[in-house]
Scaffold this active site. Structure first.
Site, mmCIF file in Angstrom:
data_model
loop_
_atom_site.group_PDB
_atom_site.id
_atom_site.type_symbol
_atom_site.label_atom_id
_atom_site.label_comp_id
_atom_site.label_asym_id
_atom_site.label_seq_id
_atom_site.Cartn_x
_atom_site.Cartn_y
_atom_site.Cartn_z
ATOM 1 C CE LYS A 13 -2.015 -1.137 3.932
ATOM 2 N NZ LYS A 13 -1.277 -2.391 4.201
ATOM 3 N NE ARG A 127 7.081 -2.217 6.431
ATOM 4 C CZ ARG A 127 5.749 -2.292 6.432
ATOM 5 N NH1 ARG A 127 5.065 -1.853 5.388
ATOM 6 N NH2 ARG A 127 5.128 -2.833 7.438
ATOM 7 N NE ARG A 172 1.968 -4.868 11.610
ATOM 8 C CZ ARG A 172 3.102 -4.566 10.982
ATOM 9 N NH1 ARG A 172 4.257 -5.010 11.450
ATOM 10 N NH2 ARG A 172 3.082 -3.830 9.907
#
Ligand code: ADP
Ligand code: ADP
Ligand code: ZN
Length: 216
Positions: A13, A127, A172
């Site tokens: 996203k 990431r 999550r």
């Protein structure tokens, strides 16, 4: 153009939002980024959100709704915006609708980025971002052209999020399936949903999204 990007943690996203920002000149409103800024600044909201975020759980609806509502009133949102990571619950989705309606605005599209569960832990744990300009990278998927130097701004400082570890990813993802995935049906029923294959490479995903946006 008022857009929502929907998808689990690590779907891409933020990566795609940055590209839409560059092409269309509308701001990316990431509730995750806004909450992290509040934590950093040590505000009341930040203090309440920190432990929840570190645990991989969702911050309360009233907090994030208030943050977004205030943000979309800023002048740079006049021509549109990309919501990244919001709404994340049905309560937030209803609040978004009410918020936009109250301002006489309509949602243009919800783009769902679909990614297989099994690669999300790799996406998230690999990431990192440039500490100076926020450009996104990945240990194996998206390396800077020169090792240790940001392609976009030349900085040599990078950072990782404290919640981007494999243990937290499980929580999550659980939150995503329980609280957020019902939004797929919610927006489909409203005729707003379009899905793209987030397993493809980044440029390909961008091309698919641009195809959707060009028809708006
Ligand atoms: P999200 O905002 O949905 O949590 P990000 O955009 O931060 O996800 O992407 C998660 C990680 O995966 C980042 O390190 C990013 O560089 C990488 N990534 C994003 N999209 C792709 C893709 N299509 N293929 C491979 N890696 C990707
Ligand atoms: P990712 O894209 O990897 O899921 P985000 O940066 O969007 O990560 O969110 C990080 C954390 O911030 C979430 O795990 C959650 O604790 C909090 N958060 C962000 N957006 C929301 C939201 N809309 N509602 C509740 N909590 C949120
Ligand atoms: Zn940079």
């Amino acid at each position: 153009m008022r857009l929502i990007l929907l998808g689990p943690p690590g779907a891409g996203k933020g990566t795609q939002a940055q590209r839409i920002v560059e092409k269309y000149g509308i701001p990316q409103l990431s509730t995750g980024d806004m909450l992290r800024a509040a934590v950093q600044a040590g505000t009341e909201v930040g203090k309440r959100a920190k432990a929840v975020m570190d645990a991989g759980k969702l911050v309360s609806d009233d907090i994030v709704i208030a943050i977004v509502s205030e943000r979309i009133d800023q002048p740079d949102c006049e021509n549109g915006f990309i919501l990244d990571g919001f709404p994340r619950t049905l309560v937030q989705a209803d609040a978004t609708e009410a918020m936009l309606k109250g301002k006489g605005l309509e949602l243009s599209k919800v783009v769902e980025i679909q990614v297989d569960d099994k690669i999300l832990a790799d996406r998230v744990s690999g990431r990192y971002t440039c500490a100076n300009c926020g450009a996104g990278y990945h240990d194996t998927n998206v390396k800077p052209k020169v090792e240790g130097v940001c392609d976009r701004c030349g900085s040599t400082h990078f950072k990782r999020r404290p919640d981007d570890n494999r243990e937290t990813v499980v929580t999550r993802l659980g939150a995503y399936y329980k609280e957020t995935s019902p939004l797929i049906g919610y927006y489909y029923a409203k005729g707003k949903l379009q899905s793209v294959d987030g397993m493809a490479d980044i440029d390909h995903v961008t091309g698919e999204i641009e195809g959707i946006l060009s028809k708006l």
